[in-house]
Design a protein around this motif. Structure first.
Motif, PDB file in Angstrom:
ATOM      1  N   GLU A 117       1.117   5.341   1.192  1.00  0.00           N
ATOM      2  CA  GLU A 117       0.584   6.335   2.106  1.00  0.00           C
ATOM      3  C   GLU A 117       0.761   7.710   1.496  1.00  0.00           C
ATOM      4  O   GLU A 117       1.829   8.046   0.964  1.00  0.00           O
ATOM      5  CB  GLU A 117       1.321   6.255   3.446  1.00  0.00           C
TER       6      GLU A 117
ATOM      7  N   GLU B 286       0.844  -1.186   0.000  1.00  0.00           N
ATOM      8  CA  GLU B 286       0.000   0.000   0.000  1.00  0.00           C
ATOM      9  C   GLU B 286       0.880   1.237   0.000  1.00  0.00           C
ATOM     10  O   GLU B 286       2.066   1.186   0.345  1.00  0.00           O
ATOM     11  CB  GLU B 286      -0.933   0.022   1.209  1.00  0.00           C
TER      12      GLU B 286
ATOM     13  N   GLY C 248     -12.214   8.218   3.234  1.00  0.00           N
ATOM     14  CA  GLY C 248     -10.981   7.599   3.701  1.00  0.00           C
ATOM     15  C   GLY C 248     -10.715   6.268   3.018  1.00  0.00           C
ATOM     16  O   GLY C 248     -11.618   5.633   2.476  1.00  0.00           O
ATOM     17  N   ASN C 249      -9.433   5.855   3.011  1.00  0.00           N
ATOM     18  CA  ASN C 249      -9.072   4.560   2.429  1.00  0.00           C
ATOM     19  C   ASN C 249      -8.004   3.908   3.317  1.00  0.00           C
ATOM     20  O   ASN C 249      -6.923   4.466   3.473  1.00  0.00           O
ATOM     21  CB  ASN C 249      -8.536   4.738   1.010  1.00  0.00           C
ATOM     22  N   PRO C 250      -8.328   2.765   3.905  1.00  0.00           N
ATOM     23  CA  PRO C 250      -9.597   2.040   3.766  1.00  0.00           C
ATOM     24  C   PRO C 250     -10.759   2.802   4.406  1.00  0.00           C
ATOM     25  O   PRO C 250     -10.571   3.574   5.332  1.00  0.00           O
ATOM     26  CB  PRO C 250      -9.335   0.718   4.476  1.00  0.00           C
TER      27      PRO C 250
ATOM     28  N   THR D  54      -2.875   0.072  -3.591  1.00  0.00           N
ATOM     29  CA  THR D  54      -3.794   0.592  -2.584  1.00  0.00           C
ATOM     30  C   THR D  54      -3.166   1.813  -1.928  1.00  0.00           C
ATOM     31  O   THR D  54      -2.027   1.758  -1.448  1.00  0.00           O
ATOM     32  CB  THR D  54      -4.095  -0.471  -1.522  1.00  0.00           C
TER      33      THR D  54
ATOM     34  N   THR E 233      -5.534   7.261  -6.435  1.00  0.00           N
ATOM     35  CA  THR E 233      -6.326   6.059  -6.198  1.00  0.00           C
ATOM     36  C   THR E 233      -6.780   5.481  -7.545  1.00  0.00           C
ATOM     37  O   THR E 233      -7.281   6.194  -8.403  1.00  0.00           O
ATOM     38  CB  THR E 233      -7.553   6.380  -5.335  1.00  0.00           C
TER      39      THR E 233
ATOM     40  N   LYS F 112      -4.091  11.627  -3.083  1.00  0.00           N
ATOM     41  CA  LYS F 112      -5.416  11.023  -3.059  1.00  0.00           C
ATOM     42  C   LYS F 112      -5.932  10.757  -4.474  1.00  0.00           C
ATOM     43  O   LYS F 112      -6.628   9.779  -4.729  1.00  0.00           O
ATOM     44  CB  LYS F 112      -6.384  11.929  -2.303  1.00  0.00           C
TER      45      LYS F 112
ATOM     46  N   THR G 171      -3.574   4.545   1.041  1.00  0.00           N
ATOM     47  CA  THR G 171      -4.263   4.748   2.312  1.00  0.00           C
ATOM     48  C   THR G 171      -4.224   6.222   2.712  1.00  0.00           C
ATOM     49  O   THR G 171      -3.215   6.901   2.533  1.00  0.00           O
ATOM     50  CB  THR G 171      -3.623   3.895   3.417  1.00  0.00           C
ATOM     51  N   TYR G 172      -5.368   6.672   3.244  1.00  0.00           N
ATOM     52  CA  TYR G 172      -5.440   8.038   3.770  1.00  0.00           C
ATOM     53  C   TYR G 172      -6.653   8.111   4.693  1.00  0.00           C
ATOM     54  O   TYR G 172      -7.620   7.354   4.560  1.00  0.00           O
ATOM     55  CB  TYR G 172      -5.561   9.075   2.653  1.00  0.00           C
ATOM     56  N   SER G 173      -6.581   8.991   5.638  1.00  0.00           N
ATOM     57  CA  SER G 173      -7.643   9.124   6.629  1.00  0.00           C
ATOM     58  C   SER G 173      -8.839   9.861   6.033  1.00  0.00           C
ATOM     59  O   SER G 173      -8.726  10.580   5.035  1.00  0.00           O
ATOM     60  CB  SER G 173      -7.124   9.866   7.862  1.00  0.00           C
TER      61      SER G 173
END
Length: 587
Positions: free
Chosen positions: A163, A161, A285-287, A253, A230, A227, A255-257
């Motif tokens: 970040e 993943e 967010g992801n996940p 993948t 994605t 972002k 990931t982010y809040s």
């Protein structure tokens, strides 16, 4: 060449305006161009493909067979040593002189070209064709270069993943077993990635196999994701003299809040009472978060491992504002209004209605709706311009009434069937002469509801009855009266009965002045003329008597001196009698 693998490491730094190569990369580039385009002084260059058969021409195929006494091929073994390969003398077969691995891989073509099978990188070097033609012994050296396309191109060592905002090793792209070494480029969504020293870093290396001499190029991409990346698709490709290869696409993948959430109302349109409505909380967010709080008009419901909440059998009381929020961050919330559409109507009276004629009927239509509604009316499926009003019922008011109330996509209907009742009444009784003059038509017009039954006091022919419309009916019969008679028409229904009579004269005594019928009615005409003449004679006699009487009266008055109007009452009576007889005579 050393038995150990030789590794050349270099980094690729590329600006957005132009390409900047490291010294090691420049050397590779120089080798590529030298192998492709440069020539040894006075020497041709032939390029072969790894593993295939290479034809090396002798003097570009210009050697003439009848002039070549002997043709010999040899190669440069290095360090000043020369190795023989083939010899062919005129009139003899080709003789293989090689004793090393060339022994089974060399043959001579009819045009004296050297055919070298299963070429390998060790075959790169100088091959010389020597031709003996008379006193001339020219030599034609040829430089041989062997190319090989990478066996494949694949992306490995992929990151699990990424970040956002963190420079992370994305993957490694490998182009194995190539000659010369392949150059690798990276792409995101089919657009080239350029190292910028911040969010993109590319590190390349080349490994040479000491046995085959083939080069394996590796390129490692470090990437700082955003972002928007994605579902971005990454690929790598090679730029090689023998062609271009493109890897299979890969995704990562990211990931982010969660920064934003949205509450979505899922329901059929329009949402009406009795339906179900689903509230869906969507986070960016992801996940994505798996737990949410749904705020339902004063009540909070926590949902685990789901992002939806369903309200069943909604009513108008369900309408209002709803919210959802994150369990671990209640301050991050979203809201949405839920609108429940409803439409209810009440028509009074309804069903089957029976009313008497000339009575009043009051209609009441009550509408309970969540918005503005429109009302329309029909009678017997025919549209009415306005709502029906019944202040004084008539038979024509009978029928099936239906009202339709619409509000947006919602629609409600109500109806009633009105029957205006009343006793059977004859409105008109008449007769008329038939068109052929040989019969009479009796006509009885009546109204009432239910439909009146019509009967006659005599038997007629050709009975004819109109349709029963708006409480009215007309009945006709045909008769041929031989004498004057009185005919009765009777109408009856469950609420009453009515009878009327009419005098019908005989067709054989009726006075008819039509010239076409004078010959047939001559006897009747004579009788009428005699009566008229008699009345005229009587009138003349009475008139003469009246004149004599007046004369005598005047003489007497002169004698007695009485006024002239002494007998005025008697004179008036006599004048009225004369006038009456005159009128009879005219008839």
């Amino acid at each position: 060449m050393s038995d150990k693998r030789q590794r050349v490491n270099f980094s690729v730094g590329i600006s957005r305006q132009q390409t900047v190569l490291t010294p090691a990369e420049k050397e590779i580039e120089k080798c590529v161009f030298a192998l492709l385009f440069s020539t040894v002084s006075g020497m041709d260059t032939v390029i072969g493909q790894f593993g295939e058969t290479l034809e090396i021409p002798c003097n570009n195929g210009a050697v003439k067979a009848d002039e070549a006494i002997m043709t010999k091929w040899k190669y440069d073994k290095g360090e000043g040593l020369v190795g023989d390969l083939l010899v062919k003398q005129i009139g003899q077969n080709t003789s293989v002189k090689a004793t090393d691995d060339y022994k089974d891989r060399v043959t001579m073509a009819a045009n004296f070209s050297l055919l070298l099978s299963e070429v390998r990188l060790s075959d790169q070097g100088t091959f010389t064709c020597m031709v003996v033609a008379g006193s001339n012994i020219p030599e034609y050296p040829v430089n041989v270069v062997i190319n090989k396309t990478p066996a494949e191109l694949e992306i490995s060592d992929k990151a699990e993943e990424l970040e956002i905002g963190k420079l992370t090793k994305l993957a490694k792209c490998v182009a194995p077993d190539a000659n010369p070494a392949a150059s690798i480029k990276w792409f995101k969504n089919n657009k080239p990635l350029v190292a910028d020293g911040k969010g993109i870093s590319i590190q390349a290396s080349v490994l040479v196999d000491p046995v085959t001499g083939l080069s394996t190029t590796s390129s490692v991409l470090e990437f700082s994701a955003e972002k928007e990346d994605t579902d971005a698709v990454f690929t790598c490709s090679t730029v090689h003299v023998a062609g271009e290869l493109v890897s299979s696409p890969v995704t990562f993948t990211i990931t982010y809040s969660t920064e934003n959430i949205v509450l979505k109302v899922i329901a059929q349109d329009p949402l009406v009472e009795g339906d179900n409505v689903t509230l869906k909380c969507i986070a960016d967010g992801n996940p994505a978060p798996t737990s949410f709080n749904f705020h339902l008009k004063g009540e909070t419901v926590k949902v685990e491992d789901a992002d939806t909440y369903t309200i069943t059998n909604v009513s108008r009381d369900t309408a209002g504002e709803y919210k959802c929020s994150l369990v671990n961050n209640p301050s991050l919330e979203a809201s949405e209004n839920v609108t429940v559409n409803y439409l209810n109507i009440n028509l009074s009276p309804s069903g089957n209605i029976v009313q008497s004629a000339e009575e009043a009927l009051n209609l009441t239509l009550q509408i309970d709706a969540s918005g503005k509604s429109m009302v329309s009316w029909t009678k017997d499926n025919v549209k009415l311009n306005k709502e029906p009003k019944f202040t004084k019922l008539t038979y024509s008011d009978s029928g099936l009434y239906e009202c339709t109330v619409k509000m947006g996509h919602l629609s409600q209907k109500a109806s009633f069937e009105l029957l205006v009742k009343g006793a059977a009444v004859i409105t008109k009784l008449s007769n008329q002469l038939g068109e052929d003059g040989q019969h009479k038509v009796l006509i009885c017009e009546a109204e009432g509801a239910p439909k009146p039954a019509v009967s006659w006091s005599i038997n007629g022919t050709s009975p004819e009855e109109s349709q029963f419309v708006n409480g009215k009916i007309t009945h006709k019969i045909t008769v041929v009266p031989s004498a004057n008679l009185t005919v009765s028409c009777t109408v009856i229904n469950e609420f009453g009965v009515d009878t009327r009579s009419i005098n019908v004269s005989s067709l054989f005594v009726e006075v008819r002045m039509d010239k076409q019928d004078q010959s047939e009615d001559s006897d009747q005409t004579k009788l009428v003329v005699g009566v008229v003449v008699g009345l005229l004679v009587a009138t003349l006699i009475i008139g003469l008597a009246y004149l004599v009487y007046r004369k005598k009266s005047k003489q007497g008055s002169w004698k007695t001196g009485e006024k002239e109007d002494g007998n005025s009452e008697e004179e008036k009576k006599l004048e009225e009698k004369v006038e009456e007889n005159s009128q009879k005579a005219e008839v």
